[in-house]
Motif scaffolding. Sequence first.
Motif, short mmCIF file in Angstrom:
data_model
loop_
_atom_site.label_atom_id
_atom_site.label_comp_id
_atom_site.label_asym_id
_atom_site.label_seq_id
_atom_site.Cartn_x
_atom_site.Cartn_y
_atom_site.Cartn_z
N LEU A 95 0.85 -1.20 0.00
CA LEU A 95 0.00 0.00 0.00
C LEU A 95 0.88 1.25 0.00
O LEU A 95 0.62 2.22 -0.72
CB LEU A 95 -0.92 0.01 1.24
N HIS A 96 1.93 1.20 0.79
CA HIS A 96 2.86 2.32 0.90
C HIS A 96 3.51 2.60 -0.46
O HIS A 96 3.63 3.74 -0.90
CB HIS A 96 3.91 1.92 1.95
N ALA A 97 3.91 1.52 -1.15
CA ALA A 97 4.59 1.70 -2.44
C ALA A 97 3.62 2.27 -3.49
O ALA A 97 4.02 3.02 -4.37
CB ALA A 97 5.16 0.37 -2.92
N GLY A 98 2.33 1.91 -3.36
CA GLY A 98 1.31 2.49 -4.24
C GLY A 98 1.44 2.07 -5.70
O GLY A 98 0.98 2.78 -6.59
N VAL A 99 2.06 0.95 -5.97
CA VAL A 99 2.23 0.52 -7.37
C VAL A 99 0.96 -0.19 -7.82
O VAL A 99 0.40 0.11 -8.87
CB VAL A 99 3.43 -0.45 -7.50
N ILE A 100 0.51 -1.16 -7.02
CA ILE A 100 -0.67 -1.93 -7.38
C ILE A 100 -1.88 -1.28 -6.72
O ILE A 100 -1.81 -0.82 -5.57
CB ILE A 100 -0.49 -3.40 -6.91
#
Length: 438
Positions: A95-100
């Motif tokens: 969620l933090h990375a926000g890629v998917i």
Amino acid sequence: MIEKGTKIAEPKGKVGVLLVGLGAVSTTFIAGVEAVKKGLGKPFGSLTQMGTIRLGKRTEGRFPKISEFVPLAGLNDLVFGAWDIFEEDAYQSALHAGVIEKELVNQLKPELEAIKPMKGVFDRRYVKRLDGHHIKQGPNKWELAQQLIDEIDRFKAANGLSRLVMVWCGSTEIFIQPSVVHSSLECFEAGLKNNDENIPSSMVYAYAALKSGIPYANGAPNLTVDVEALRQLAQQNRVPICGKDFKTGQTLMKTILAPGLKARLLGLSGWFSTNILGNRDGEVLDDPDSFKTKEESKLSVLEQILQPDVYPELYKDFYHKVRINYYPPRGDNKEGWDNIDVFGWLGYPMQIKIDFLCRDSILAAPLVLDLALFLDLAQRAGMHGIQEWLSFYFKSPMTLPTLYPEHDLFIQLMKLKNTLRYMMGEEQITHLGLDYYQ
Ligand SMILES: NC(=O)c1ccc[n+]([C@@H]2O[C@H](COP(=O)([O-])OP(=O)(O)OC[C@H]3O[C@@H](n4cnc5c(N)ncnc54)[C@H](O)[C@@H]3O)[C@@H](O)[C@H]2O)c1
């Protein structure tokens, strides 16, 4: 060297995929595999999952999928483990990375939440922009390596694994050059014991992997296994190794385009590349010492492909510049611009512009999967040491010090596929084709 058509052990049992770093690339990889297993997405970009291989003559019509041709582990056999210096589990980190997209991440919540990172081996000296506190403690690097080895053993037993591979998906460390401590296994082990500053954290993990007989792939441009000491250990313990630095965005485009320009004998006077990206990787690379490691990796490809010494009139003294700028609003969605000044017939100048709006981790995730599966295959086939046939995946492919690396994507792909044919006892494909006309 293995024999043609060597016997390859069957991929029986589960394979542990140990990831160092549970950030954007790792979580995109894990979430992707889980999504594919549930039928929520397709593994685009993965040669092991989507690729085919031609066998025999063009008239034979044999084009099996690579996964049906060589005995690879299946996605359901993979068990993920990770280390990180932050405590976030794979769900929080994704969620933090926000890629998917959040919606898809939520559909995979139980699988992702189950992956909790083990404490990392970390020293801020080597990655200045990070300040995590989920870190192993120990009197020296030797002791930290032993802790990793014990942890790997426990992970293997707890998950009933038959084999493991390790892939470095951690941050880019500061630029380090080979020195005396890297020159032999003996010097290296002494260096671990007396905390030699030329042994960064990534080398401690790699040492633990190779000591445990686990293949190691290096996704960052860090020196890590690209030193004599660890090459010796890989040979001694018969473990495959490969690296460095996943070939994704801009460098991928370079190694697609440059071979084409050279094939048509179009000259090059300059290639200016600039990127903006806003993920944690971008933040780490904002530090000049980490950027230097990345820059070295990115700059080498054109020189090698274009061979200025062989083609001085076309490629001598071309200007090559690579910039990376940290720009938070874009997150993982990098934008890479290339301005290429070329010249043709009678020296008339032309320009090519590329604007690649790419997604860094979406491009990297399938490479992690392929490397994990191919390294496991290589080990079952009895291959050890540097796996040059996996150059296809890297910006700075590892080779013996006496060889130059192949950067041309198409040569790399041919090398990879011919290695698979060789392993399985099939003829290599030369594309000669004269025999069809006799
Ligand atoms: N995404 C791409 O296209 C691409 C291409 C080539 C190389 N890479 C490299 O892959 C690596 C991962 O990229 P990312 O986008 O996932 O970065 P990221 O910053 O999202 O993830 C890296 C993770 O590694 C952790 N980490 C750093 N040092 C560690 C250590 N010693 N032990 C345990 N964990 C540690 C960090 O805390 C972070 O969570 C980077 O080195 C990057 O340069 C990425």
